[in-house]
Structure formats: structure tokens, C-alpha cells
Design a protein around this motif. Structure first.
Motif, PDB file in Angstrom:
ATOM      1  N   ALA A 132      21.477  28.926  26.900  1.00  0.00           N
ATOM      2  CA  ALA A 132      21.470  28.237  25.609  1.00  0.00           C
ATOM      3  C   ALA A 132      21.969  29.170  24.505  1.00  0.00           C
ATOM      4  O   ALA A 132      22.715  28.762  23.606  1.00  0.00           O
ATOM      5  CB  ALA A 132      20.057  27.754  25.288  1.00  0.00           C
ATOM      6  N   HIS A 133      21.591  30.423  24.613  1.00  0.00           N
ATOM      7  CA  HIS A 133      22.006  31.393  23.603  1.00  0.00           C
ATOM      8  C   HIS A 133      23.532  31.525  23.571  1.00  0.00           C
ATOM      9  O   HIS A 133      24.154  31.535  22.507  1.00  0.00           O
ATOM     10  CB  HIS A 133      21.375  32.758  23.893  1.00  0.00           C
ATOM     11  CG  HIS A 133      21.757  33.803  22.893  1.00  0.00           C
ATOM     12  ND1 HIS A 133      21.089  33.970  21.699  1.00  0.00           N
ATOM     13  CD2 HIS A 133      22.770  34.709  22.877  1.00  0.00           C
ATOM     14  CE1 HIS A 133      21.667  34.941  21.008  1.00  0.00           C
ATOM     15  NE2 HIS A 133      22.690  35.401  21.702  1.00  0.00           N
ATOM     16  N   PHE A 134      24.120  31.600  24.760  1.00  0.00           N
ATOM     17  CA  PHE A 134      25.580  31.715  24.831  1.00  0.00           C
ATOM     18  C   PHE A 134      26.238  30.466  24.231  1.00  0.00           C
ATOM     19  O   PHE A 134      27.185  30.562  23.446  1.00  0.00           O
ATOM     20  CB  PHE A 134      26.033  31.921  26.277  1.00  0.00           C
ATOM     21  CG  PHE A 134      27.521  31.979  26.429  1.00  0.00           C
ATOM     22  CD1 PHE A 134      28.240  33.054  25.936  1.00  0.00           C
ATOM     23  CD2 PHE A 134      28.215  30.949  27.062  1.00  0.00           C
ATOM     24  CE1 PHE A 134      29.624  33.108  26.058  1.00  0.00           C
ATOM     25  CE2 PHE A 134      29.595  31.000  27.186  1.00  0.00           C
ATOM     26  CZ  PHE A 134      30.302  32.078  26.687  1.00  0.00           C
ATOM     27  N   GLY A 135      25.691  29.293  24.593  1.00  0.00           N
ATOM     28  CA  GLY A 135      26.234  28.040  24.063  1.00  0.00           C
ATOM     29  C   GLY A 135      26.202  28.018  22.543  1.00  0.00           C
ATOM     30  O   GLY A 135      27.166  27.598  21.893  1.00  0.00           O
ATOM     31  N   ALA A 136      25.097  28.490  21.994  1.00  0.00           N
ATOM     32  CA  ALA A 136      24.976  28.480  20.530  1.00  0.00           C
ATOM     33  C   ALA A 136      25.906  29.537  19.931  1.00  0.00           C
ATOM     34  O   ALA A 136      26.521  29.321  18.886  1.00  0.00           O
ATOM     35  CB  ALA A 136      23.532  28.753  20.128  1.00  0.00           C
ATOM     36  N   TYR A 137      26.024  30.665  20.640  1.00  0.00           N
ATOM     37  CA  TYR A 137      26.842  31.743  20.086  1.00  0.00           C
ATOM     38  C   TYR A 137      28.308  31.328  19.943  1.00  0.00           C
ATOM     39  O   TYR A 137      28.925  31.548  18.905  1.00  0.00           O
ATOM     40  CB  TYR A 137      26.735  33.002  20.958  1.00  0.00           C
ATOM     41  CG  TYR A 137      27.544  34.121  20.369  1.00  0.00           C
ATOM     42  CD1 TYR A 137      27.090  34.780  19.231  1.00  0.00           C
ATOM     43  CD2 TYR A 137      28.790  34.460  20.877  1.00  0.00           C
ATOM     44  CE1 TYR A 137      27.849  35.761  18.630  1.00  0.00           C
ATOM     45  CE2 TYR A 137      29.560  35.440  20.284  1.00  0.00           C
ATOM     46  CZ  TYR A 137      29.085  36.086  19.162  1.00  0.00           C
ATOM     47  OH  TYR A 137      29.859  37.044  18.560  1.00  0.00           O
ATOM     48  N   VAL A 138      28.866  30.737  21.011  1.00  0.00           N
ATOM     49  CA  VAL A 138      30.288  30.390  20.940  1.00  0.00           C
ATOM     50  C   VAL A 138      30.570  29.229  19.992  1.00  0.00           C
ATOM     51  O   VAL A 138      31.707  29.004  19.590  1.00  0.00           O
ATOM     52  CB  VAL A 138      30.904  30.094  22.331  1.00  0.00           C
ATOM     53  CG1 VAL A 138      30.864  31.340  23.199  1.00  0.00           C
ATOM     54  CG2 VAL A 138      30.198  28.934  23.020  1.00  0.00           C
ATOM     55  N   ALA A 139      29.516  28.489  19.661  1.00  0.00           N
ATOM     56  CA  ALA A 139      29.706  27.381  18.729  1.00  0.00           C
ATOM     57  C   ALA A 139      29.574  27.831  17.276  1.00  0.00           C
ATOM     58  O   ALA A 139      29.851  27.068  16.354  1.00  0.00           O
ATOM     59  CB  ALA A 139      28.684  26.272  19.019  1.00  0.00           C
ATOM     60  N   ASP A 140      29.163  29.078  17.095  1.00  0.00           N
ATOM     61  CA  ASP A 140      28.953  29.566  15.736  1.00  0.00           C
ATOM     62  C   ASP A 140      30.290  29.912  15.081  1.00  0.00           C
ATOM     63  O   ASP A 140      31.129  30.593  15.660  1.00  0.00           O
ATOM     64  CB  ASP A 140      28.071  30.817  15.789  1.00  0.00           C
ATOM     65  CG  ASP A 140      27.736  31.313  14.406  1.00  0.00           C
ATOM     66  OD1 ASP A 140      26.712  30.851  13.883  1.00  0.00           O
ATOM     67  OD2 ASP A 140      28.505  32.121  13.843  1.00  0.00           O
ATOM     68  N   PHE A 141      30.488  29.453  13.866  1.00  0.00           N
ATOM     69  CA  PHE A 141      31.789  29.626  13.239  1.00  0.00           C
ATOM     70  C   PHE A 141      32.048  31.055  12.767  1.00  0.00           C
ATOM     71  O   PHE A 141      33.028  31.684  13.152  1.00  0.00           O
ATOM     72  CB  PHE A 141      31.924  28.649  12.072  1.00  0.00           C
ATOM     73  CG  PHE A 141      33.200  28.786  11.311  1.00  0.00           C
ATOM     74  CD1 PHE A 141      34.402  28.362  11.859  1.00  0.00           C
ATOM     75  CD2 PHE A 141      33.220  29.370  10.045  1.00  0.00           C
ATOM     76  CE1 PHE A 141      35.592  28.503  11.176  1.00  0.00           C
ATOM     77  CE2 PHE A 141      34.408  29.515   9.352  1.00  0.00           C
ATOM     78  CZ  PHE A 141      35.599  29.081   9.910  1.00  0.00           C
TER      79      PHE A 141
END
Ligand code: TRP
Length: 465
Positions: A132-141
Motif C-alpha cells: 500500500a505504501h508503494f501504491g501511495a508513493y507512486v501516486a504522489d505528485f
């Protein structure tokens, strides 16, 4: 006015730079997840066959072509063929630009993870939350914007220093360190519970897992990993001297590249299985599996080992981004006689901007995230660019290279060039092998696979089930 072109200082310099170009995210990030998605050991086997039977001869040919022509990728086809053949070089340069545009985004993730491990709190994420952390990280602008921009600037700063001082020095230093840390981590991974399950998945082939998709994915991976099919090695080859042995150099580069990919798999699969994760996780695979073990090593060791790992991953990526950037740079410098410095930073900025949709396609902007639908799934903009310009574009570039050599430049000129610095080449078994691969195997096989891939992948026409 004659501008003096750059040169590598000697064979080691060229080998280090070409191996630096080959070894990169393709080995440590892409290879494990492709292997995981395509059935493990069976994929590894086909990938190895593609590398030796197709990749190696194509690599020798690219370097020879570059050294003969002494100019950039477009110029080489133009000089040894004519303007029409030059289009092959131009297509390669386009592929390079597009590949760099998304490659730099992934490099930015590696850079961001390095900073988060060493200066941030990546190691205090809950053990089950890394995905989940990776998913959120790559979605961060903002994080992505800053780190990928920084990465592109770093690339530019090295490329602007030129062949010897920039590209060569950087590669000589970082490559050996990467090997060492990989081996250290593998030894550690082997001690974990269930590590053997991972080894089995990775090394015991299940032949029922092989289908046409395995083959074209493995072929695409071989081209990508060896940096073939777009003129990167034509360009690097144009900076070496006649007395150098192309075959030997290509062999060392291929061996280094395959070894790092192989080691990366040997590290990742025991980890994935010991953590009860799925090997089919996709592009997040290493970004999820690795931070978890760094976490388990405890805060001090984790920071040290994890920090070193991601730092070296960044350097591996950097010696690859510089080769990707060098291709269009060489084109503009050699053909248009533009000043190197302006070209480097102008292109870096331009490619960074083209990469923005890829960057935003990992969850930040829904339009780019669900960009297309094929192969039974949603494809992000990054996937689409990677499929078009890397998985399809590079083997297509390789196909056109071999057609060019077979029909226009001719294998006798190829042999003549390769035998400079390698007097025993003419008449050898290797010469026959290279010539058969280049004139027959490659045009037929690569041509066929191109057609099948386009039909099956993009047009959903199933030929081989
Ligand atoms: N080979 C590099 C990797 O594995 C990527 C790369 C660098 C590349 N230069 C290239 C791929 C030229 C194709 C063509 O990460």
C-alpha cells in the motif's frame, strides 16, 4: 569546422560504460517482475536463450556498425546506407527518447526510496503495509516530480561532461559496488524461511508456463536489458578505437548484464516467497519485497544496507539514463553541429516533460492511470509507452538493423570491421554463427514476433492461443 569527437580511453572504459548502460533498472526492477509474471524458471530459460542466440550477435553488430561509421545512430545508417536507411536510426532515437521518458520516472522512485530509507521513515511502515505504501508513493505528485526532475538533471550533468570524464568514470566506479552488495544480500536472503520455495520457482522450469507471450516478453526483456535495438551501442561504438576487440568487449558486457539480472532474481524470489508474497505482483515487486527485509534488519542495519542498496540502484539507473540521453545528444551534436551543453540540457528538459504523463499514470491522474485496455487489463500510460517503444520497438529496431546489414551493408563488411582488433575472426565458427543469426534467424524470427506481438497484444487477435 571539424569538431573533435569524444572517445573512451581504452577497452576497459568502453566496457564499463556499455555494461553501465546495460545494467540498470531493467535488471533489478524489471527482470524480476517479468520473471514473476511469466512463470519463473521457464521465462529465465527463454530469456537466456534470447540473450545468447540473438542479443549477443546483435550487440556485436551494433558496436561494429557504430565504429565503422564513427557517428551517431541516424548518421551511421545514413553514411553506410542512405537517407532512407537513416530512418532506422531515427526510429531508434525516437525509441530512446520515449524509453528515457518513463525510465526516468522509475529511477525517480528508486531515488525517492533511497531518501526515504536514509532520511525518512520508510523502515517504520507496518510490515504488511509496504504494498500500500508503494501504491501511495507512486501516486504522489510532488515527491515524484522532485525526484524524477532531480534524476534527469543528474543525468544531464554527467552527459555534459562528455564521454571520458563523465560516462566512463561514473560507470567504472559504481558497477563493482553493485555486484558486491547484491551478493551480500543474496547470502542474507538464503537464510530466511521458505527461501527454497523461491529458488524452486526461479530455477526449476515448468514448461507448461511457456506460451507466445513468454517468448516475446523474454525477447523484449533481452533487448531492453542489453540496451539493444535503438542505437545506444552504435553511438557508444562510435567512440572506440579500431584496435579494440569488439567480440571480447560484447562478451564481457553481456556476461555482466546477465549476471546482474540473474543475481537480482536470486535475491528477490527467496524474499518474495519467505514473505508469503505473490511473484506476480508486477512493477511494485522489488519496491515491496526489499524494504520489508530492510525493515526486519532493524533500524540501524536496515538504514545502512537498505540505503546502500537503493543508492547503488540509483547509480545503476544513472549509467543507463546517461546512455539513453547520449543517443539523441550525439545525433544533434554530430548531425546538426549544435553545442553539446545546450543540447544536453534542452533535451533533458524536453524528455522530462514528455515523461510527465507516465509519472502521473500511477494513480495521480485517472485519465493516464486507466489509459488503455488490452491484454485483458487496464494499462497505464507508462505501460503503453513501455509496450510500444521497448517491448515492441526495440526488437523491431533489431529487426531493421539485421535487414540493413543483410541487404545493404552486407555481412562481409560486418566481418571486416569485427576482425579489426580481432584477427582470428574471419573464418571462425563465431563468424558463421553471427552471420547466420544476422541474415536469417533475426529477420525471420524478429519479423514474425513483431507481427504476432502487434496482433496479439494490441489488436487482440489470438494466433497461438
Ligand atoms: N539496459 C538498461 C537497463 O537494463 C536500460 C537502457 C539503457 C536501454 N540504455 C538503453 C534500453 C538503450 C534500451 C536501449 O536498465
Amino acid at each position: 569546422m571539424v569538431i573533435k569527437r569524444g572517445r573512451f580511453s581504452n577497452r576497459l572504459g568502453f566496457v564499463a560504460a556499455a555494461a553501465g548502460s546495460a545494467v540498470g533498472l531493467g535488471n533489478i526492477w524489471k527482470f524480476p517482475y517479468e520473471t514473476g509474471e511469466n512463470g519463473g524458471a521457464a521465462f529465465l530459460l527463454i530469456y537466456l536463450i534470447c540473450t545468447i542466440a540473438i542479443g549477443f550477435p546483435v550487440m556485436i553488430s551494433e558496436i561494429a556498425l557504430g565504429r565503422k561509421a564513427q557517428t551517431d545512430a541516424y548518421g551511421a545508417y545514413n553514411k553506410l546506407g542512405n537517407r532512407k536507411w537513416g530512418l532506422i536510426g531515427a526510429f531508434g532515437i525516437l525509441c530512446g527518447i520515449m524509453i528515457l521518458s518513463f525510465y526516468n520516472v522509475v529511477a525517480g522512485w528508486a531515488f525517492g526510496y533511497f531518501v526515504q530509507i536514509v532520511f525518512g521513515d520508510l523502515l517504520s511502515v507496518g510490515l504488511d503495509d509496504y504494498s500500500a505504501h508503494f501504491g501511495a508513493y507512486v501516486a504522489d505528485f510532488w515527491d515524484n516530480l522532485i525526484f524524477s526532475f532531480a534524476f534527469m538533471i543528474l543525468t544531464g550533468l554527467i552527459v555534459v561532461r562528455g564521454i571520458k570524464d563523465g560516462i566512463e568514470t561514473a560507470s567504472k566506479f559504481f558497477m563493482p559496488l553493485l555486484f558486491l552488495i547484491l551478493i551480500g544480500l543474496i547470502i542474507y536472503a538464503m537464510t530466511l524461511n521458505n527461501a527454497m520455495e523461491g529458488i524452486k520457482f526461479y530455477l526449476l522450469p515448468d514448461f507448461s508456463a511457456i506460451n507466445i507471450k513468454t517468448v516475446y516478453s523474454a525477447l523484449g526483456q533481452a533487448f531492453f536489458s542489453l540496451s539493444l535495438g535503438m542505437g545506444a551501442l552504435i553511438t557508444y561504438g562510435s567512440y572506440i578505437k579500431k584496435k579494440e576487440n569488439i567480440v571480447k568487449s560484447a562478451a564481457v558486457v553481456t556476461l555482466a548484464d546477465v549476471s546482474v539480472a540473474f543475481l537480482a532474481g536470486l535475491l528477490i524470489f527467496p524474499l518474495v516467497f519467505s514473505q508469503g508474497q505473490q511473484p506476480t505482483e508486477g512493477p511494485g515487486l522489488v519496491f515491496v519485497a526489499l524494504p520489508k527485509i530492510f525493515h526486519e534488519m532493524g533500524p540501524f542495519m536496515g538504514k545502512f544496507v537498505g540505503g546502500s542498496f537503493f543508492l547503488l540502484l540509483c547509480f545503476a539507473a544513472l549509467t543507463s539514463t546517461i546512455s539513453l540521453l547520449e543517443v539523441p545528444v550525439a545525433y544533434l551534436v554530430d548531425e546538426k553541429k549544435l553545442p553539446r551543453k545546450r543540447v544536453v540540457f534542452g533535451l533533458a528538459l524536453f524528455i522530462f516533460i514528455i515523461g510527465l504523463p507516465s509519472m502521473l499514470s500511477q494513480g495521480a491522474v485517472p485519465f493516464f492511470t486507466n489509459f488503455m485496455f488490452y491484454e485483458g487489463g487496464n494499462k497505464t500510460f507508462l505501460d503503453v509507452i513501455s509496450d510500444m517503444f521497448s517491448e515492441v520497438g526495440l526488437p523491431l529496431g533489431g529487426f531493421m538493423l539485421t535487414v540493413f546489414i543483410g541487404f545493404k551493408w552486407k555481412t562481409k563488411n560486418l566481418s571486416l570491421e569485427i576482425s579489426k582488433g580481432n584477427p582470428g575472426y574471419e573464418g571462425s565458427f563465431l563468424e558463421k554463427f553471427v552471420n547466420i543469426v544476422i541474415t536469417t534467424v533475426c529477420p525471420l524470427l524478429l519479423g514474425l514476433i513483431f507481427v504476432v506481438t502487434v496482433l496479439q497484444k494490441f489488436l487482440n487477435v489470438q494466433i497461438f492461443g
